[in-house]
Design a protein around this motif. Structure first.
Motif, PDB file in Angstrom:
ATOM      1  N   TYR A  56      47.026  37.592  46.279  1.00  0.00           N
ATOM      2  CA  TYR A  56      47.609  38.121  45.047  1.00  0.00           C
ATOM      3  C   TYR A  56      48.428  39.349  45.410  1.00  0.00           C
ATOM      4  O   TYR A  56      47.925  40.261  46.071  1.00  0.00           O
ATOM      5  CB  TYR A  56      46.529  38.472  44.021  1.00  0.00           C
ATOM      6  N   LEU A  57      49.696  39.346  45.053  1.00  0.00           N
ATOM      7  CA  LEU A  57      50.628  40.428  45.401  1.00  0.00           C
ATOM      8  C   LEU A  57      50.640  40.661  46.913  1.00  0.00           C
ATOM      9  O   LEU A  57      50.715  41.801  47.383  1.00  0.00           O
ATOM     10  CB  LEU A  57      50.277  41.729  44.656  1.00  0.00           C
ATOM     11  N   GLY A  58      50.517  39.570  47.679  1.00  0.00           N
ATOM     12  CA  GLY A  58      50.585  39.650  49.132  1.00  0.00           C
ATOM     13  C   GLY A  58      49.300  40.055  49.822  1.00  0.00           C
ATOM     14  O   GLY A  58      49.241  40.117  51.049  1.00  0.00           O
ATOM     15  N   THR A  59      48.248  40.326  49.052  1.00  0.00           N
ATOM     16  CA  THR A  59      46.972  40.767  49.612  1.00  0.00           C
ATOM     17  C   THR A  59      45.911  39.685  49.416  1.00  0.00           C
ATOM     18  O   THR A  59      45.804  39.126  48.319  1.00  0.00           O
ATOM     19  CB  THR A  59      46.499  42.073  48.915  1.00  0.00           C
ATOM     20  N   PRO A  60      45.128  39.377  50.464  1.00  0.00           N
ATOM     21  CA  PRO A  60      44.074  38.363  50.294  1.00  0.00           C
ATOM     22  C   PRO A  60      43.078  38.757  49.205  1.00  0.00           C
ATOM     23  O   PRO A  60      42.713  39.933  49.079  1.00  0.00           O
ATOM     24  CB  PRO A  60      43.377  38.331  51.666  1.00  0.00           C
ATOM     25  N   ILE A  61      42.671  37.782  48.402  1.00  0.00           N
ATOM     26  CA  ILE A  61      41.628  38.028  47.399  1.00  0.00           C
ATOM     27  C   ILE A  61      40.295  37.894  48.120  1.00  0.00           C
ATOM     28  O   ILE A  61      39.919  36.805  48.546  1.00  0.00           O
ATOM     29  CB  ILE A  61      41.728  37.018  46.237  1.00  0.00           C
ATOM     30  N   GLY A  62      39.598  39.004  48.270  1.00  0.00           N
ATOM     31  CA  GLY A  62      38.386  39.033  49.086  1.00  0.00           C
ATOM     32  C   GLY A  62      37.120  38.594  48.374  1.00  0.00           C
ATOM     33  O   GLY A  62      36.098  38.351  49.017  1.00  0.00           O
ATOM     34  N   ARG A  63      37.170  38.495  47.049  1.00  0.00           N
ATOM     35  CA  ARG A  63      35.959  38.151  46.297  1.00  0.00           C
ATOM     36  C   ARG A  63      35.868  36.640  46.137  1.00  0.00           C
ATOM     37  O   ARG A  63      36.658  36.016  45.422  1.00  0.00           O
ATOM     38  CB  ARG A  63      35.982  38.831  44.933  1.00  0.00           C
ATOM     39  N   ALA A  64      34.892  36.038  46.820  1.00  0.00           N
ATOM     40  CA  ALA A  64      34.733  34.574  46.798  1.00  0.00           C
ATOM     41  C   ALA A  64      34.509  34.057  45.383  1.00  0.00           C
ATOM     42  O   ALA A  64      35.009  32.988  45.014  1.00  0.00           O
ATOM     43  CB  ALA A  64      33.580  34.164  47.705  1.00  0.00           C
ATOM     44  N   GLY A  65      33.778  34.817  44.582  1.00  0.00           N
ATOM     45  CA  GLY A  65      33.505  34.396  43.206  1.00  0.00           C
ATOM     46  C   GLY A  65      34.774  34.309  42.374  1.00  0.00           C
ATOM     47  O   GLY A  65      34.923  33.413  41.545  1.00  0.00           O
ATOM     48  N   LEU A  66      35.701  35.237  42.605  1.00  0.00           N
ATOM     49  CA  LEU A  66      36.959  35.240  41.868  1.00  0.00           C
ATOM     50  C   LEU A  66      37.838  34.061  42.306  1.00  0.00           C
ATOM     51  O   LEU A  66      38.463  33.396  41.484  1.00  0.00           O
ATOM     52  CB  LEU A  66      37.684  36.566  42.087  1.00  0.00           C
ATOM     53  N   VAL A  67      37.866  33.797  43.609  1.00  0.00           N
ATOM     54  CA  VAL A  67      38.627  32.650  44.117  1.00  0.00           C
ATOM     55  C   VAL A  67      38.075  31.356  43.522  1.00  0.00           C
ATOM     56  O   VAL A  67      38.821  30.482  43.078  1.00  0.00           O
ATOM     57  CB  VAL A  67      38.580  32.607  45.660  1.00  0.00           C
ATOM     58  N   LYS A  68      36.757  31.233  43.506  1.00  0.00           N
ATOM     59  CA  LYS A  68      36.128  30.025  42.946  1.00  0.00           C
ATOM     60  C   LYS A  68      36.464  29.879  41.465  1.00  0.00           C
ATOM     61  O   LYS A  68      36.713  28.770  40.980  1.00  0.00           O
ATOM     62  CB  LYS A  68      34.616  30.108  43.158  1.00  0.00           C
ATOM     63  N   LEU A  69      36.504  31.007  40.762  1.00  0.00           N
ATOM     64  CA  LEU A  69      36.843  30.982  39.338  1.00  0.00           C
ATOM     65  C   LEU A  69      38.276  30.492  39.129  1.00  0.00           C
ATOM     66  O   LEU A  69      38.531  29.612  38.299  1.00  0.00           O
ATOM     67  CB  LEU A  69      36.670  32.388  38.751  1.00  0.00           C
ATOM     68  N   PHE A  70      39.209  31.047  39.900  1.00  0.00           N
ATOM     69  CA  PHE A  70      40.596  30.607  39.777  1.00  0.00           C
ATOM     70  C   PHE A  70      40.748  29.130  40.168  1.00  0.00           C
ATOM     71  O   PHE A  70      41.503  28.395  39.544  1.00  0.00           O
ATOM     72  CB  PHE A  70      41.514  31.471  40.639  1.00  0.00           C
TER      73      PHE A  70
END
Length: 199
Positions: A56-70
């Motif tokens: 997101y905005l060029g930065t890895p999303i580090g929260r696995a729970g948020l990635v799973k949600l998306f």
């Protein structure tokens, strides 16, 4: 940030409000994204790399729970990918497949063999007619890229170690009038490479 269109306040989509809407929509099981048809709200600076990393905005999303949600509200319409909630639809970029199959397990044998794949976002899919395996090959190098359909028309790239394990359990069968090397699962045969190319 909001803007007014014909007297209506339109809120620009953000990761936070999309995540909130996804949480609410998914409280009673998997979100029914195929039933939602909200207005398109523009593109979000979000990208899924070939290795399954979400940015997101060029930065890895580090929260696995948020990635799973998306991942739970991801939909593919035509060749384009969107995050969809009951009230928003935003475009995102996917470099290859949105998911990565990082492991599998095998049960049964022969015609009863079943291969169950597991993805980086904790989806599971049993390979078969409803979840086919396909292999594309780079026209220049011949390098194979194996995929399995996970849900709707969303695929997972099968990672290298899992693909090598698939090859270990492969077999030769007739497919479209010629011999192919491939794997069998869920009562179906999935060709990987013509047998003639292995001799």
């Amino acid at each position: 940030m909001a803007k007014s269109i014909m007297g209506q306040m339109i809120v620009k989509p953000t990761v936070e409000n999309i995540a909130d809407a996804a949480r609410k929509a998914g409280k009673k099981g998997p979100p029914p994204v195929h039933l939602w048809n909200p207005d398109f709200c523009g593109d979000l600076d979000m990208r899924i790399a070939r290795d399954g990393t979400w940015f997101y905005l060029g930065t890895p999303i580090g929260r696995a729970g948020l990635v799973k949600l998306f991942a739970s509200i991801l939909r593919k319409d035509g060749d384009d990918y969107f995050l969809v909630t009951p009230v928003e639809k935003v475009g995102i970029t996917v470099d290859d497949a949105p998911f990565v199959a990082i492991d599998f397990e095998v049960s049964g044998e022969g015609d009863d063999q079943l291969i169950t794949f597991f993805t980086n976002v904790e989806d599971a899919a049993e390979a078969g007619p409803d979840h086919p395996i396909r292999v594309t090959r780079d026209p220049e190098t011949g390098e194979p890229s194996p995929y399995i359909n996970i849900r709707a028309n969303l695929d997972a790239l099968i990672d290298r170690k899992s693909f090598y394990r698939l090859v270990d359990i492969g077999q030769h069968e007739q497919h479209n009038g010629e011999s192919w090397f491939g794997v069998r699962s869920g009562g179906a045969f999935f060709p990987i490479i013509p047998s003639s190319e292995l001799t």
